[in-house]
Scaffold this active site. Structure first.
Site, short mmCIF file in Angstrom:
data_model
loop_
_atom_site.label_atom_id
_atom_site.label_comp_id
_atom_site.label_asym_id
_atom_site.label_seq_id
_atom_site.Cartn_x
_atom_site.Cartn_y
_atom_site.Cartn_z
N CYS A 137 0.82 -1.22 0.00
CA CYS A 137 0.00 0.00 0.00
C CYS A 137 0.85 1.26 0.00
O CYS A 137 0.32 2.36 0.06
CB CYS A 137 -0.96 0.00 1.19
N CYS A 141 -1.53 -4.10 8.52
CA CYS A 141 -0.98 -2.79 8.91
C CYS A 141 -0.25 -2.89 10.25
O CYS A 141 0.73 -2.17 10.48
CB CYS A 141 -2.09 -1.76 9.04
FE1 FES Z 1 -1.26 0.57 4.68
FE2 FES Z 1 -2.75 0.55 6.86
S1 FES Z 1 -3.44 0.51 4.80
S2 FES Z 1 -0.64 0.81 6.74
#
Ligand code: FES
Length: 121
Positions: free
Chosen positions: A33, A102
């Site tokens: 992400c 995360c």
């Molecule tokens: Fe990437 Fe939470 S969505 S750290």
């Protein structure tokens, strides 16, 4: 849905920031992400005397890393290295399954910092 504990940690993290004279720094990027996490450690007599973090992560990353910092402060490096994700999630009274990845940012950065410290000393 996030727990009240998670929201509180996100709004008022106790361990956010830097340690200018850190003994070790660990940095990890979550390439899934694009987020990043940095952990600063002060180490004394083989124990974590102080710990801080900086991140570009989301609510879950901030809250879980803050919880991790509280759990490992005062622990030996070996104990801190073994900190499990489940312990952190338990401390936050749960976390949506989709956000569990995360919470791994903090533990991976912590291990990177400890690895760096061990390499140096
Ligand atoms: Fe990437 Fe939470 S969505 S750290």
């Amino acid at each position: 849905m996030y727990s009240a504990e998670t929201f509180e940690r996100f709004k008022n993290p106790k361990f956010a920031g830097q340690i200018s004279d850190a003994d070790a720094v660990g940095e990890i990027g979550n390439f899934k992400c694009g987020d990043a996490m940095k952990i600063y450690l002060k180490i004394k007599n083989g124990k974590i005397e102080d710990i801080k973090f900086e991140t570009y992560g989301c609510v879950a990353a901030i809250a879980s890393t803050d919880m991790m910092c509280e759990l490992v402060k005062g622990k030996t490096l070996d104990e801190a290295y073994e900190m499990s994700n489940q312990e952190i999630v338990r401390g936050l009274k749960g976390m949506p399954q989709v956000k569990v990845h995360c919470s791994i940012l903090g533990t991976r950065s912590l291990r990177a910092a400890i690895d760096e410290y061990r390499k140096k000393s």
